[in-house]
Scaffold this motif. Structure first.
Motif, PDB file in Angstrom:
ATOM      1  N   LEU A  39       0.736  -1.318   0.061  1.00 52.77           N
ATOM      2  CA  LEU A  39       0.013  -0.020   0.017  1.00 52.77           C
ATOM      3  C   LEU A  39       0.890   1.280   0.081  1.00 52.77           C
ATOM      4  O   LEU A  39       0.335   2.376   0.505  1.00 52.77           O
ATOM      5  N   ARG A  44       1.175   0.711  -5.293  1.00 55.65           N
ATOM      6  CA  ARG A  44       0.149   1.599  -6.343  1.00 55.65           C
ATOM      7  C   ARG A  44       0.563   1.445  -7.576  1.00 55.65           C
ATOM      8  O   ARG A  44      -0.289   0.905  -8.479  1.00 55.65           O
ATOM      9  N   VAL A  63     -11.938  -5.416  -7.366  1.00 64.87           N
ATOM     10  CA  VAL A  63     -11.104  -5.039  -6.328  1.00 64.87           C
ATOM     11  C   VAL A  63     -11.895  -5.196  -5.154  1.00 64.87           C
ATOM     12  O   VAL A  63     -13.043  -4.813  -5.030  1.00 64.87           O
ATOM     13  N   GLY A  67      -8.457  -4.646  -0.790  1.00 68.14           N
ATOM     14  CA  GLY A  67      -7.652  -4.406  -1.983  1.00 68.14           C
ATOM     15  C   GLY A  67      -7.130  -5.575  -2.783  1.00 68.14           C
ATOM     16  O   GLY A  67      -6.338  -5.716  -3.370  1.00 68.14           O
ATOM     17  N   THR A 130      -3.580  -8.526  -0.869  1.00 70.31           N
ATOM     18  CA  THR A 130      -2.989  -7.529  -0.152  1.00 70.31           C
ATOM     19  C   THR A 130      -1.914  -7.957   0.865  1.00 70.31           C
ATOM     20  O   THR A 130      -2.271  -8.864   1.770  1.00 70.31           O
ATOM     21  N   LEU A 171      -5.058   2.287   1.848  1.00 68.15           N
ATOM     22  CA  LEU A 171      -5.790   1.526   0.776  1.00 68.15           C
ATOM     23  C   LEU A 171      -6.545   2.590  -0.050  1.00 68.15           C
ATOM     24  O   LEU A 171      -6.444   2.593  -1.065  1.00 68.15           O
ATOM     25  N   TYR A 176      -7.203   1.739  -3.821  1.00 69.43           N
ATOM     26  CA  TYR A 176      -7.489   0.368  -4.002  1.00 69.43           C
ATOM     27  C   TYR A 176      -8.417  -0.084  -2.788  1.00 69.43           C
ATOM     28  O   TYR A 176      -8.553  -1.274  -2.483  1.00 69.43           O
TER      29      TYR A 176
END
Ligand code: GLV
Ligand code: MN
Ligand code: MN
Length: 418
Positions: A39, A44, A63, A67, A130, A171, A176
């Motif tokens: 993150l 990203r 998504v 995330g 994630t 996030l 995301y």
């Protein structure tokens, strides 16, 4: 007429290796390797790149609330997907393959199926989860844990980072925080291709590892609080030196690990002193402990010994002790049928296999809670991982891809060309 299953599906290696190299350039660390902590801005940028490739491959990309990114290629019937994938977050100064290989091989697989006009009965999904590494937020494998309902989404979003941020905020910041509900639907099966990250396959000169399961993992943080004082004027016997306590306790952890012996492994990976200055007795000190063993009972016993030792050290140095659990995951066995499918695929492809237990944690161990799951390992040169020198030969990646493709096609029920 031969069914396509009998014709191995080979990767377009220029494309796959090119993408691995391109992704490794995202988050290039000036000190070497790649740093894409979960993150972060680099994560990203890595996510955007990979999601773009997923769209190019025609996947329907969603998504979820934590995330996790899942791209689906439809099957001839609706229903549970056969899922493959891994993670693209990294530790600091990481190599190019850990996690990335499993995700990019999944996208490659979908593209090769399209190019060969192969359809499958079940949909195929390619996922990346994630915060697998757990380097920035704990626990590790947090996204896949949430995906299978092993941690409440609110708790996952509240996880603090080592730099004082909240997971949910980070996030949202990187765009995301998705709308898709988490936990996600249980797949029909999950298969992950990953580098071994250790020396077993290379030493045995075997190209394919059939992973029997993942060893148990315990992470904790030990923090001592004493009194920060002048380093020149405070006599040794009048100190409540949190730094000395942390160093003594960390030393005890290594002694315990030596007493218990292999296959136990113990690591003090982070040690922080406050205020971290040459002439101040530390008022606060903390360190992390990562301990792993294939037997949960042994790991629990070792954790107990570490707790006792940490308490004893606190008394010796007149400091307060706080112990916080960061992660505890039981040993996980993988599905025998998927293990056999991996062995059969390798045999048909003329590739030798060996069975091994994974020393590292993986998203697959979380997916194993909800569906039949397995992992394919390919050799790591020199057994090196979590380091810029991490490397896997292109031939080994080609072999691993072919095995993954065969297993996923069999699980998904592929059919003759349209
Ligand atoms: C995660 O990759 C771990 O095993 O630490
Ligand atoms: Mn990994
Ligand atoms: Mn890793």
């Amino acid at each position: 007429m031969t069914r396509p299953t009998d014709v191995p599906l080979r990767a377009d290696l220029d494309r796959l290796m090119g993408r691995l190299a391109q992704l490794a350039d995202v988050g290039r660390d000036p000190h070497g390797g790649t740093t894409r902590l979960a993150l972060s801005d680099a994560d990203r940028a890595g996510r955007d790149l990979v999601v773009g490739w997923m769209h190019d491959a025609g996947l329907d990309v969603t998504v979820d609330e934590v995330g996790n990114v899942v791209g689906i290629r439809p099957g001839r019937i609706d229903g549970p997907v056969v899922m493959t994938g891994s993670h693209i977050d990294t530790v600091r100064r990481a190599g190019a393959y850990d996690g990335n290989l499993g995700v990019l091989a999944g996208i490659e697989l979908v593209e090769r199926l399209d190019e060969e006009r192969i359809t499958t009965e079940r949909p195929i999904a390619v996922a990346f989860f994630t915060n697998e590494e757990g380097a920035r937020f704990q626990p590790d494998m947090l996204g896949s844990l949430a995906y299978v309902g092993g941690i409440d989404v609110r708790e996952a979003l509240d996880a603090p980072s080592i730099d004082g941020q909240r997971l949910g905020d980070e996030l949202a910041r990187i765009g995301y925080a998705g709308p898709h509900p988490c936990p996600g639907s249980a797949p029909a099966a999950f298969v992950e291709l990953h580098i071994e990250q250790g020396p077993v396959l290379e030493r045995a000169a075997v190209p394919i590892g059939v992973v029997t399961g993942v060893q148990a993992i315990s992470w904790q943080q030990v923090t001592y609080t004493g009194r920060a004082r002048h380093a020149g004027t405070t006599p040794m016997e009048l100190r409540n030196d949190a730094g000395r306590a942390a160093i003594d306790a960390a030393h005890r952890v290594h002694e315990i690990a030596h007493e218990v012996g292999a296959p136990l492994v113990a690591t003090i990976g982070s040690l922080r002193l406050e205020p971290d200055l040459v002439n101040v007795v530390p008022g606060r000190a903390s360190f992390t402990v990562d301990v792993r063993h294939i037997d949960d009972a042994v790991l629990d016993a070792v954790d107990g010994r570490i707790a006792d030792a940490a308490q004893l050290v606190a008394r010796e140095h007149g400091v307060d002790l706080d112990r916080r659990r960061l992660a505890r995951f039981a040993a996980v066995p993988f599905d025998p049928r998927i293990r056999s499918l991996i062995e059969d695929a390798a045999r048909r492809l003329g590739l030798a296999t060996t069975q091994l237990v994974s020393g590292a944690g993986h998203d697959a161990q979380m997916l194993a809670r909800v569906c039949p799951t397995g992992m394919v390992f390919v050799p790591s040169t020199g057994g090196i991982s979590h380091h810029p020198d991490e490397h896997t030969d292109t031939d080994a990646i080609a072999a691993g891809f072919a095995v993954l493709a065969d297993v996923v096609r069999r699980l998904a029920g592929d059919e003759e060309r349209a």
